[in-house]
Motif scaffolding. Sequence first.
Motif, PDB file in Angstrom:
ATOM      1  N   ALA A  93       0.812  -1.213   0.000  1.00  0.00           N
ATOM      2  CA  ALA A  93       0.000   0.000   0.000  1.00  0.00           C
ATOM      3  C   ALA A  93       0.846   1.263   0.000  1.00  0.00           C
ATOM      4  N   TYR A  94       2.117   1.144   0.340  1.00  0.00           N
ATOM      5  CA  TYR A  94       2.992   2.310   0.404  1.00  0.00           C
ATOM      6  C   TYR A  94       4.249   2.075  -0.438  1.00  0.00           C
ATOM      7  N   HIS A 154       1.052   6.660   9.223  1.00  0.00           N
ATOM      8  CA  HIS A 154       2.166   6.200   8.399  1.00  0.00           C
ATOM      9  C   HIS A 154       3.164   7.336   8.220  1.00  0.00           C
ATOM     10  N   HIS A 159       5.776   8.770   5.622  1.00  0.00           N
ATOM     11  CA  HIS A 159       6.211   8.710   4.225  1.00  0.00           C
ATOM     12  C   HIS A 159       7.635   9.240   4.096  1.00  0.00           C
ATOM     13  N   GLU A 169      -5.043   8.668  -0.345  1.00  0.00           N
ATOM     14  CA  GLU A 169      -5.716   7.382  -0.502  1.00  0.00           C
ATOM     15  C   GLU A 169      -6.807   7.549  -1.552  1.00  0.00           C
ATOM     16  N   LEU A 170      -7.733   6.630  -1.637  1.00  0.00           N
ATOM     17  CA  LEU A 170      -8.653   6.567  -2.766  1.00  0.00           C
ATOM     18  C   LEU A 170      -9.424   7.864  -2.991  1.00  0.00           C
ATOM     19  N   TYR A 207      -3.784   2.979  -3.546  1.00  0.00           N
ATOM     20  CA  TYR A 207      -4.912   3.689  -2.941  1.00  0.00           C
ATOM     21  C   TYR A 207      -6.022   2.738  -2.515  1.00  0.00           C
ATOM     22  N   ARG A 257      -4.850   1.096   0.645  1.00  0.00           N
ATOM     23  CA  ARG A 257      -4.889   2.030   1.777  1.00  0.00           C
ATOM     24  C   ARG A 257      -6.315   2.210   2.292  1.00  0.00           C
ATOM     25  N   ARG A 258      -7.268   2.297   1.370  1.00  0.00           N
ATOM     26  CA  ARG A 258      -8.670   2.451   1.802  1.00  0.00           C
ATOM     27  C   ARG A 258      -9.100   1.237   2.621  1.00  0.00           C
ATOM     28  N   LEU A 279      -7.336   1.356   6.086  1.00  0.00           N
ATOM     29  CA  LEU A 279      -7.924   2.381   6.944  1.00  0.00           C
ATOM     30  C   LEU A 279      -9.284   1.944   7.474  1.00  0.00           C
TER      31      LEU A 279
END
Length: 558
Positions: A13-14, A72, A74, A82-83, A129, A132-133, A136
């Motif tokens: 995701a990252y 997170h 970065h 994210e999305l 994205y 990540r959604r 989360l």
Amino acid sequence: MPTLTPTADVYSAYPLLSDDQIAILRPCGQVRPVREGEQLFRAGDPTEEFFVVLSGTVAVVEGHSEQQQLVHLHEARSFLGELGVLEGQTALLGALVSTPGEVLAVALAALRDLLSREPALGDVILRAYLLRRTILAGAGTGFRIIGSAFSPDTRRLLDFAARNRLPHRWADLEKDTEAEALLTRLGIAPEETPIVVWHEHRVLRNPSNAELAQVIGLRTETVARAVLDLVVVGAGPGGLAAAVYGTSEGLSTVVLDAVATGGQAATSSRIENYLGFPAGISGMELAECAVVQATRFGARITVPAEAAGLEQRDGANVVRLTDGSTVAANNVVVATGARYRRLPARGVERFEGLGVHYAATLWEARTCRLDTVAVVGGGNSAGQAALFLARESPAVHLLVRGEDLGRNMSRYLIDRIEQNPRIHVRLHTEVQEVTGEDRVEAVVVQDNRTREQQVLEARALFVFIGARPATSWLTGAVTLDPRGFIPTGQDVAHVAADLWKPLGRAPLALETGLPGVFAVGDVRSGSVKRVASAVGEGAMAVRLAHEHLEEVRPPAIR
């Protein structure tokens, strides 16, 4: 909320961008120096830019300034967001510079244009994205809904958030000790709930779905154009396909849906027989990819926007909405699909949202992790739900009223169910009652041959017993068959012949009894009830819409 634990999914995701990928982005953006403590954006702010960290570090945080928690960190060559960035939603989290450096800021319009030309880069960003959604949502981040489990409005808000795949967490007034303290701090009495705490800046008191959608960014601006080329009513696979093909071919397109994008398909935990996805794809991922794709081409998607009627006025087809507004277009694609059928058993209505669910996605499953559950139904949706829930539930009772799974379920699902030791198939079984105190605790079932009853322990009941067409808004406007589905093509050639005489033709293949109004997907009479066929019909409807446009548009002046 604790910092996310590094797992394979989190690393995926990252991802870090390559130098070549950053070089592609640079001409579209602006390099900015950033200092420690600088806020790039706050939770609840409109999303306006896409950020890549070139040097230094940027912390993604949740909570207000005094109680921020790290989500997170970065580092260089990582990108933020994210999305919601791609879908035009407001920011769910904040971004704070941890160590000074530089960032590359790209305006969203420029990003969307670039990604349409650079699909490989777009795939990296979209996949990250989507993950990540999901992460989360599983971590319970996002906005907060505070209210009683017994409040219909609380359940309405929770259902709206879940169906739209919005990260959120719920504080139950009866069980969550922090809920009362938070209400006291906000100066809100329990009887004024439910409320939505939209980050640190705003409290919404029992908002309507439309009000919540407006804050999040799900609703687009009012259509300014008098008559559009295409209005799509329903944002399931068929409707989203029509939006993608319509906008990509230059048609001005608006998509309306009463509940959420994705339709019934988005409630599926896994679709494994869709062409091109050998490992399967979740309904959520399919829906979000389609939304991003349609938005990238220029479609405007508005949720919630419920159609209340259809009429022809001044040569255009006009869709009336429940809020009193109207949208006019030369062509209308009806893709409203079907609504799930409720289970006619005692206690079901009382426990809807409290353990009785009509979808089996991450949002519903997290409420009953590690618990025994029951699934009702003998079709593919029920089979997919049972397999998904069996990943964490110690036992899944699959309750089927018929005598054979093979009647309505695909063979590949049957084989996997039979091989799964956690799934217990009970044929000839019908639910009589759902029992419990403040949530589902047990299900009373009956053998429909012997009438013998049994009580099964279950903390949740997932219902997949078919659906009925969502066509009540079309009564009196187009021809419906006895079951409420929409006949098309030759099946309505004899209807309202005077409407077709000026055009000198019969209805086109997917055309209803009204010229320029097409029906696709589950709502159409005779459809095969498959995602692939709905997508194909959505694309086909756009081709037919072009033919109708040629009839109604004035000839070009040469």
